[in-house]
Write a protein that holds these residues in place. Sequence first.
Motif, short mmCIF file in Angstrom:
data_model
loop_
_atom_site.label_atom_id
_atom_site.label_comp_id
_atom_site.label_asym_id
_atom_site.label_seq_id
_atom_site.Cartn_x
_atom_site.Cartn_y
_atom_site.Cartn_z
N ARG A 18 6.06 -35.06 -9.33
CA ARG A 18 5.44 -36.36 -9.65
C ARG A 18 4.23 -36.62 -8.77
O ARG A 18 3.19 -37.07 -9.23
CB ARG A 18 6.44 -37.50 -9.49
N GLU A 19 4.39 -36.35 -7.48
CA GLU A 19 3.31 -36.62 -6.53
C GLU A 19 2.11 -35.71 -6.77
O GLU A 19 0.98 -36.05 -6.43
CB GLU A 19 3.81 -36.45 -5.09
N ARG A 23 0.92 -34.80 -9.67
CA ARG A 23 0.16 -35.18 -10.86
C ARG A 23 -0.89 -36.23 -10.52
O ARG A 23 -0.66 -37.11 -9.69
CB ARG A 23 1.09 -35.79 -11.91
N SER A 24 -2.00 -36.15 -11.23
CA SER A 24 -2.99 -37.22 -11.12
C SER A 24 -2.44 -38.44 -11.84
O SER A 24 -1.46 -38.35 -12.60
CB SER A 24 -4.32 -36.80 -11.76
N GLU A 25 -3.05 -39.58 -11.62
CA GLU A 25 -2.59 -40.80 -12.30
C GLU A 25 -2.68 -40.64 -13.82
O GLU A 25 -1.76 -41.03 -14.54
CB GLU A 25 -3.43 -42.01 -11.84
N ALA A 26 -3.76 -40.04 -14.29
CA ALA A 26 -3.92 -39.83 -15.74
C ALA A 26 -2.84 -38.88 -16.27
O ALA A 26 -2.28 -39.12 -17.35
CB ALA A 26 -5.31 -39.27 -16.04
N ALA A 42 0.14 -38.39 -14.99
CA ALA A 42 1.42 -39.10 -14.92
C ALA A 42 1.57 -40.04 -16.12
O ALA A 42 2.63 -40.08 -16.75
CB ALA A 42 1.53 -39.87 -13.61
N HIS A 43 0.51 -40.78 -16.43
CA HIS A 43 0.58 -41.71 -17.58
C HIS A 43 0.76 -40.95 -18.89
O HIS A 43 1.54 -41.36 -19.75
CB HIS A 43 -0.67 -42.58 -17.64
#
Length: 118
Positions: A14-15, A17-20, A22-23
């Motif tokens: 999880r950590e 992944r980029s925010e995009a 992850a979304h």
Amino acid sequence: MSYLLLIHEPRGQREARSEAEAHACYAEMVAFGESLGDKLLASESLSHDRHGVRVQIQHAKPTLRDGPFTESKEMLGGFFLLDCASLDEAVAIAQRCPAARFATVEVRECAPCDAPQL
């Protein structure tokens, strides 16, 4: 019959992944859940296990253990509770789960703990 799909994901994934990313991953999992229709009884993504607490009572004395809980390379990241006619049907659904591409999807039949183990 009820079956539980348990999503075991690699720690640190999880950590990483980029925010995009992850979304997009979360949206794909939500869409998968919605695609199950009446088969889906419940689903949730779980917070990292470092935010969890384990409770055990021995000799009438509670012991609380903060997470993370084990020296494991995986953590339980979420679940889908399904209503399926058979294990084969639940496994077929698990094979369509997006998480199977980046994690392990464990399929478990729900049953009382006093049920005979065959």
